[in-house]
Design a protein around this motif. Structure first.
Motif, PDB file in Angstrom:
ATOM      1  N   ARG A   1      -4.221  -5.678 -12.035  1.00  8.05           N
ATOM      2  CA  ARG A   1      -2.858  -5.146 -12.068  1.00  8.05           C
ATOM      3  C   ARG A   1      -1.999  -5.636 -10.907  1.00  8.05           C
ATOM      4  O   ARG A   1      -0.796  -5.435 -10.891  1.00  8.05           O
ATOM      5  CB  ARG A   1      -2.892  -3.611 -12.099  1.00  8.05           C
ATOM      6  N   GLY A   2      -2.636  -6.231  -9.903  1.00 10.27           N
ATOM      7  CA  GLY A   2      -1.865  -6.820  -8.815  1.00 10.27           C
ATOM      8  C   GLY A   2      -1.300  -5.841  -7.815  1.00 10.27           C
ATOM      9  O   GLY A   2      -0.294  -6.120  -7.158  1.00 10.27           O
ATOM     10  N   PHE A   3      -1.930  -4.673  -7.672  1.00  9.49           N
ATOM     11  CA  PHE A   3      -1.445  -3.661  -6.751  1.00  9.49           C
ATOM     12  C   PHE A   3      -2.251  -3.672  -5.452  1.00  9.49           C
ATOM     13  O   PHE A   3      -3.465  -3.872  -5.458  1.00  9.49           O
ATOM     14  CB  PHE A   3      -1.557  -2.255  -7.352  1.00  9.49           C
ATOM     15  N   GLY A   4      -1.579  -3.409  -4.341  1.00 13.41           N
ATOM     16  CA  GLY A   4      -2.260  -3.095  -3.101  1.00 13.41           C
ATOM     17  C   GLY A   4      -2.340  -1.584  -2.985  1.00 13.41           C
ATOM     18  O   GLY A   4      -1.399  -0.890  -3.363  1.00 13.41           O
ATOM     19  N   MET A   5      -3.462  -1.056  -2.481  1.00  9.10           N
ATOM     20  CA  MET A   5      -3.635   0.397  -2.442  1.00  9.10           C
ATOM     21  C   MET A   5      -4.060   0.875  -1.064  1.00  9.10           C
ATOM     22  O   MET A   5      -4.916   0.258  -0.422  1.00  9.10           O
ATOM     23  CB  MET A   5      -4.656   0.828  -3.498  1.00  9.10           C
ATOM     24  N   VAL A   6      -3.451   1.988  -0.641  1.00  8.57           N
ATOM     25  CA  VAL A   6      -3.777   2.609   0.646  1.00  8.57           C
ATOM     26  C   VAL A   6      -4.032   4.088   0.394  1.00  8.57           C
ATOM     27  O   VAL A   6      -3.187   4.775  -0.204  1.00  8.57           O
ATOM     28  CB  VAL A   6      -2.629   2.449   1.662  1.00  8.57           C
ATOM     29  N   PHE A   7      -5.188   4.586   0.859  1.00  7.43           N
ATOM     30  CA  PHE A   7      -5.571   5.978   0.618  1.00  7.43           C
ATOM     31  C   PHE A   7      -5.582   6.763   1.929  1.00  7.43           C
ATOM     32  O   PHE A   7      -5.582   6.189   3.022  1.00  7.43           O
ATOM     33  CB  PHE A   7      -6.951   6.039  -0.039  1.00  7.43           C
ATOM     34  N   GLN A   8      -5.641   8.073   1.818  1.00 11.23           N
ATOM     35  CA  GLN A   8      -5.591   8.911   3.016  1.00 11.23           C
ATOM     36  C   GLN A   8      -6.878   8.822   3.835  1.00 11.23           C
ATOM     37  O   GLN A   8      -6.874   9.081   5.040  1.00 11.23           O
ATOM     38  CB  GLN A   8      -5.305  10.363   2.627  1.00 11.23           C
ATOM     39  N   ASN A   9      -7.989   8.438   3.216  1.00 12.03           N
ATOM     40  CA  ASN A   9      -9.265   8.387   3.944  1.00 12.03           C
ATOM     41  C   ASN A   9      -9.619   6.977   4.421  1.00 12.03           C
ATOM     42  O   ASN A   9     -10.775   6.697   4.739  1.00 12.03           O
ATOM     43  CB  ASN A   9     -10.396   8.945   3.072  1.00 12.03           C
ATOM     44  N   TYR A  10      -8.612   6.084   4.443  1.00 10.43           N
ATOM     45  CA  TYR A  10      -8.747   4.705   4.957  1.00 10.43           C
ATOM     46  C   TYR A  10      -9.617   3.816   4.065  1.00 10.43           C
ATOM     47  O   TYR A  10      -9.248   2.691   3.775  1.00 10.43           O
ATOM     48  CB  TYR A  10      -9.293   4.659   6.395  1.00 10.43           C
ATOM     49  N   ALA A  11     -10.815   4.294   3.661  1.00 12.43           N
ATOM     50  CA  ALA A  11     -11.718   3.535   2.779  1.00 12.43           C
ATOM     51  C   ALA A  11     -12.077   2.169   3.348  1.00 12.43           C
ATOM     52  O   ALA A  11     -12.148   1.176   2.625  1.00 12.43           O
ATOM     53  CB  ALA A  11     -11.092   3.388   1.379  1.00 12.43           C
TER      54      ALA A  11
END
Length: 380
Positions: free
Chosen positions: A89-99
């Motif tokens: 899908r070509g998305f960059g993702m940032v989560f609250q737990n850093y991962a």
């Protein structure tokens, strides 16, 4: 190369990303999203705002492909993408737990997405280094995540999302695990990156101050449905409901009874025996005796030395020192709690009178959950 000169070069610029009539259910009859229509234009910073359980993180997960749709579709321009796997899908993702991967250096963490996309080693090293320069972490490239502060780890997570040169960046409450000072610092950093890189961002948060400072457009969700969308200024100054007002700084939310409408467009409401003038914001006009919800910002409540007929008689219960001003909790004779902020001197136990301009008193149809003290609970 300066950070301001580094910009993304996208192969396929999109114009609009859309969720069309998207629903997501977890069990029979229980929907996290219901017929949600959400649009994101290129270059926008859209914040999904609402309390826990309103569906904002589910919407982001569906957009990313982390959760399947029960019904509806997701489109990038004229291409349907809800049938594509997450990595396509070509998305960059940032989560609250850093991962972040704890065994990998900062450099290797940032390179990871590029490696999965089979980018050649020399190019991915160069792109990762440039992205670390963007987030001002070049000197930490050889460290492990455990050797960084929480704010630095979140910067690494942002760098990893940007390194793949995504069309859209999805962020799910990325600042919620940070302390107050770090949240402000990283909020500024995200805004800088958005402006310098020309990013398109879909950002989930429950913090109205965060949403107002970052977004070009707000989307307020309620029980999996769109409640209001607009620019930060539009939603801040003209919330369409008491529910939205509760997330846009109207801490004073309480139940009242409509008394009468006036020729000047104001409405008179009864607060357990005291009169208050406001502006009705729901469609139509309430009948005398109808229940309504009143919304007022603490900063719009003023202390009055006089005995104006439209003033409210209250007792100051709690006074908190906040530097240049005091945060004061008061209570009316009828038991309604009203919060205000003032630079004037007041002490707990004082009898005071409050003045509030009618155009700062928003009155809505009775639509919110009222507790036993007459206060509105803004829950989804």
């Amino acid at each position: 190369m300066t950070t301001t000169s580094i910009r993304a070069t996208k192969k396929h610029q999109f114009e609009r990303l859309q969720m069309r009539n998207v629903s997501r259910s977890y069990s029979k009859g229980s929907f996290a999203l219901t017929d949600l229509d959400l649009s994101l234009g290129r270059g926008e910073f859209v914040a999904l705002l609402g309390p826990s359980g309103c569906g904002k993180s589910t919407a982001l997960a569906c957009m990313a492909g982390l959760q399947p749709l029960t019904s509806g579709s997701i489109w990038r321009d004229d291409q349907r993408i809800d049938n594509l796997p997450t990595e396509k899908r070509g998305f960059g993702m940032v989560f609250q737990n850093y991962a972040l991967f704890p065994h990998m250096t900062v450099q290797k963490n940032v390179e990871f997405g590029l490696k999965m996309r089979k980018v050649a080693r020399p190019e991915r090293a160069t792109r990762a280094s440039r992205t670390l320069e963007l987030v001002q972490l070049s000197e930490h490239a050889g460290r492990l995540p455990a050797q960084l502060s929480g704010g630095q780890q979140q910067r690494v997570a942002i760098a990893r999302a940007l390194a793949i040169d995504p069309e859209i960046v999805l962020m799910d409450e990325p600042l919620s695990n940070l302390d107050a000072s770090l949240r402000v610092e990283l909020r500024t950093e995200i805004k800088r990156l958005y402006q310098e890189r020309g990013l398109t961002v879909l950002y989930v948060t429950h913090d109205q101050e965060e949403a107002l400072s970052l977004a070009t457009r707000l989307v307020v969700l309620r029980a999996g449905k769109l409640e209001q969308t607009g620019t930060p200024e539009e939603v801040y100054t003209n919330p369409v409901s008491a529910y939205v007002a509760g997330f846009m700084g109207y801490r004073n939310l309480f139940s009242a009874v409509a008394s009468a409408s006036r020729s000047d467009g104001t409405i008179e409401v009864d607060l357990n025996g005291q009169r208050l003038l406001g502006t009705f914001r729901s469609p139509g006009a309430p009948q005398p005796g109808a229940k309504v919800t009143v919304a007022i910002r603490p900063e719009d409540v003023k202390l009055s030395a006089g005995t104006a007929a439209d003033g409210l008689e209250v007792i100051a219960e709690v006074v908190e020192y906040h530097g240049r001003e005091l945060a004061v909790q008061t209570r009316t004779r009828g038991g309604i709690v009203i919060h205000l902020r003032t630079g004037e001197q007041v002490s707990a136990g004082n009898d005071v009178r409050l003045q509030i301009s009618p155009d700062r008193v928003l009155v809505y149809s009775d639509e919110a959950h009222i507790d036993e003290e007459g206060q509105v609970k803004t829950v989804g």
